[in-house]
Each structure stands twice: as structure tokens, then as C-alpha cells.
Design a protein around this motif. Sequence first.
Motif, PDB file in Angstrom:
ATOM      1  N   CYS A  64       0.834  -1.385  -0.165  1.00  0.00           N
ATOM      2  CA  CYS A  64      -0.173   0.231  -0.292  1.00  0.00           C
ATOM      3  C   CYS A  64       0.981   1.049   0.029  1.00  0.00           C
ATOM      4  O   CYS A  64       0.616   2.365  -0.724  1.00  0.00           O
ATOM      5  CB  CYS A  64      -0.804  -0.141   1.322  1.00  0.00           C
ATOM      6  SG  CYS A  64      -2.293  -1.336   1.005  1.00  0.00           S
ATOM      7  N   HIS A  69      -1.920   3.572  -2.400  1.00  0.00           N
ATOM      8  CA  HIS A  69      -2.782   2.961  -2.295  1.00  0.00           C
ATOM      9  C   HIS A  69      -4.011   3.919  -0.854  1.00  0.00           C
ATOM     10  O   HIS A  69      -3.193   4.561  -0.698  1.00  0.00           O
ATOM     11  CB  HIS A  69      -2.745   1.289  -1.734  1.00  0.00           C
ATOM     12  CG  HIS A  69      -4.685   0.876  -1.124  1.00  0.00           C
ATOM     13  ND1 HIS A  69      -4.814   0.346  -0.626  1.00  0.00           N
ATOM     14  CD2 HIS A  69      -5.394   0.875  -2.540  1.00  0.00           C
ATOM     15  CE1 HIS A  69      -6.480  -0.115  -0.527  1.00  0.00           C
ATOM     16  NE2 HIS A  69      -6.705   0.436  -2.124  1.00  0.00           N
ATOM     17  N   CYS A  71      -5.569   4.524   1.244  1.00  0.00           N
ATOM     18  CA  CYS A  71      -5.948   3.904   2.046  1.00  0.00           C
ATOM     19  C   CYS A  71      -4.796   4.210   3.545  1.00  0.00           C
ATOM     20  O   CYS A  71      -4.402   4.786   3.217  1.00  0.00           O
ATOM     21  CB  CYS A  71      -5.541   1.879   2.174  1.00  0.00           C
ATOM     22  SG  CYS A  71      -4.125   1.344   2.546  1.00  0.00           S
ATOM     23  N   TRP A 114      -4.479  -5.390  -2.875  1.00  0.00           N
ATOM     24  CA  TRP A 114      -3.629  -4.920  -2.389  1.00  0.00           C
ATOM     25  C   TRP A 114      -3.312  -5.490  -0.807  1.00  0.00           C
ATOM     26  O   TRP A 114      -4.139  -6.134  -0.670  1.00  0.00           O
ATOM     27  CB  TRP A 114      -3.956  -3.181  -2.049  1.00  0.00           C
ATOM     28  CG  TRP A 114      -4.986  -2.540  -3.315  1.00  0.00           C
ATOM     29  CD1 TRP A 114      -5.621  -2.708  -3.898  1.00  0.00           C
ATOM     30  CD2 TRP A 114      -3.325  -1.271  -3.265  1.00  0.00           C
ATOM     31  NE1 TRP A 114      -5.416  -2.079  -4.583  1.00  0.00           N
ATOM     32  CE2 TRP A 114      -4.157  -1.276  -4.738  1.00  0.00           C
ATOM     33  CE3 TRP A 114      -2.098  -1.015  -2.995  1.00  0.00           C
ATOM     34  CZ2 TRP A 114      -3.890  -0.145  -5.859  1.00  0.00           C
ATOM     35  CZ3 TRP A 114      -1.742   0.105  -3.878  1.00  0.00           C
ATOM     36  CH2 TRP A 114      -2.525   0.045  -5.319  1.00  0.00           C
ATOM     37  N   CYS A 116      -3.578  -4.408   2.235  1.00  0.00           N
ATOM     38  CA  CYS A 116      -4.051  -3.744   3.636  1.00  0.00           C
ATOM     39  C   CYS A 116      -5.726  -5.412   3.040  1.00  0.00           C
ATOM     40  O   CYS A 116      -5.905  -5.500   4.408  1.00  0.00           O
ATOM     41  CB  CYS A 116      -4.975  -2.742   3.167  1.00  0.00           C
ATOM     42  SG  CYS A 116      -5.688  -1.838   1.941  1.00  0.00           S
TER      43      CYS A 116
HETATM   44 ZN   LIG Z   1      -4.250  -0.930   1.180  1.00  0.00          ZN
END
Ligand SMILES: [Zn+2]
Length: 133
Positions: A64, A69, A71, A114, A116
Motif C-alpha cells: 500500500c 493505495h 488507504c 492490495w 491491506c
Molecule cells: Zn491499502
Amino acid sequence: MAAPRLTISERMARIRKVDTKPELIVRRLLHSLGYRYRLHRTDLPGNPDIVFPSRRKVVFVHGCFWHQHDCKLGAKMPKARPEYWGPKLERNKTRDARNLEALQATGWSTLIVWECQTRTSGALEPTLRRFLD
Ligand SMILES: [Zn+2]
């Protein structure tokens, strides 16, 4: 006393605790679902992590932070040398987009998993099945 028998998901959970490398988590899951794949095809744009040649599909397992990403993990920015990290991460993102385009233009379907997503048990399997079936 004999060790208690574990269900597959209990075994997977144990494996996850031992080895948290996202790519290995995805590979183990794919293997347990019966999918056969090849690794790191260097002749394809972006050197995809997991390749399904007969389906013409590839999976990238992205960290990530490195691949920015959208997030919590991706939003982290190192405090030291932001003038270095900002442009570097931006370049990663641009390169990723270019690689996906190049693959899709030559008939490959792409999926990004990803980091996560590999930390949440249960969510990954349906995503992979939908992509591959
Ligand atoms: Zn992520």
C-alpha cells in the motif's frame, strides 16, 4: 494427547500469523483454491507477480505504501526527506498505471490485490474467484 484437528481456515489463519508477506498469502490462497499460476513473468509489462497464461490474466500484489493505495497504509508519508519520497512514490504510481494500460492493450486482464486486503481474512477469496472464473 493428540493435537486437535484444525479446519482449513484455522490452518490458514495460523500460516498468516507466521508469514505475513502479502504475496505469499495470495499465492497460498490461490493454491488452496486449486488455481495454477506462474510467477514473475519478466516478459510482461510491470513484471506481474502472479500470471495465469491460459486465462490471460495477471495479479499484482501491491504494497500500500509503495504503490500509494488510497488507504491508511498508503497515506503514510515518511517524515524524513519528503522532497525525495513524494516524487518517487508519484513515479511508482505513474509507472503502475502505464503497465496496466500496456497489459490491457494486449488482451490481458489485470487485478491488483492490495496489502491491506491480505490482512482481512475472508475478503480475498471471493475477489480472486470472481476475477479468475
Ligand atoms: Zn491499502
